[in-house]
Design a protein around this motif. Structure first.
Motif, short mmCIF file in Angstrom:
data_model
loop_
_atom_site.label_atom_id
_atom_site.label_comp_id
_atom_site.label_asym_id
_atom_site.label_seq_id
_atom_site.Cartn_x
_atom_site.Cartn_y
_atom_site.Cartn_z
N THR A 174 0.83 -1.20 0.00
CA THR A 174 0.00 0.00 0.00
C THR A 174 0.87 1.25 0.00
N ASN A 216 4.19 5.26 -5.86
CA ASN A 216 4.33 4.96 -7.29
C ASN A 216 3.01 5.14 -8.03
N GLN A 217 2.23 6.12 -7.69
CA GLN A 217 0.94 6.30 -8.34
C GLN A 217 1.07 6.66 -9.81
N GLY A 218 2.15 7.31 -10.21
CA GLY A 218 2.33 7.72 -11.60
C GLY A 218 2.57 6.53 -12.52
N SER A 219 3.10 5.47 -12.00
CA SER A 219 3.42 4.30 -12.81
C SER A 219 2.20 3.40 -12.93
N LYS A 220 1.79 3.10 -14.17
CA LYS A 220 0.60 2.26 -14.38
C LYS A 220 0.87 0.80 -14.00
N THR A 222 -0.46 -4.15 -8.03
CA THR A 222 -0.91 -4.11 -6.65
C THR A 222 -2.37 -4.52 -6.56
N ARG A 223 -3.16 -4.05 -7.49
CA ARG A 223 -4.58 -4.38 -7.44
C ARG A 223 -4.82 -5.86 -7.72
N ASP A 252 2.44 1.61 -3.35
CA ASP A 252 1.43 2.06 -4.29
C ASP A 252 1.22 3.58 -4.16
N LEU A 253 1.24 4.09 -2.95
CA LEU A 253 1.09 5.53 -2.76
C LEU A 253 2.24 6.32 -3.38
N SER A 285 2.77 -0.51 -11.60
CA SER A 285 2.75 -0.81 -10.18
C SER A 285 1.33 -0.81 -9.64
N THR A 286 0.46 0.08 -10.15
CA THR A 286 -0.91 0.13 -9.62
C THR A 286 -1.70 -1.09 -10.06
#
Length: 113
Positions: A39, A45-49, A55-56, A42-43, A51-52
């Motif tokens: 989490t 690295n929000q700019g990187s598609k 994580t999901r 993820d916070l 990693s998000t």
């Protein structure tokens, strides 16, 4: 002669919060069944598609049977707690009535003297 640097109470508080805050977050995430480290990553690295989306997809949701078992366990636990508290409340009401009777008897004795 140089003096030793002192920390104020507020600076000690801030330093403590910098240590305790993240630990509390990780503990709460672990308690909720999430990965706290992921989490936090993820916070940041929000700019990187990539990693998000990773994580999901890595988070596992509990199956419906596990959720049902968990819900029934919680309901049973709450019912037991409610029954215990009702018994305790009844016992307190009875104790209150006996104490009231004793007070009335003592008041009658004092008034009769």
């Amino acid at each position: 002669m140089a003096r030793k640097a002192r920390l104020t109470v507020f600076s000690r508080f801030i330093i403590m919060m910098l240590i305790v805050g993240p630990l509390a977050f990780l503990g709460a995430s672990y308690y909720n069944g999430e990965n706290g480290v992921e989490t936090i990553k993820d916070l940041f690295n929000q700019g990187s598609k990539e990693s998000t989306t990773e994580t999901r997809t890595n988070r596992t949701e509990p199956s419906s049977t596990e959720a049902d078992d968990n819900a029934t366990y919680k309901i049973r636990k709450l019912e037991e707690e409610l029954a215990y508290k009702e018994k305790r409340l009844d016992a307190m009401y009875k104790e209150n009535e006996t104490l009231k009777q004793k007070v009335e008897e003592l008041e009658r004795k004092v008034a009769g003297e």
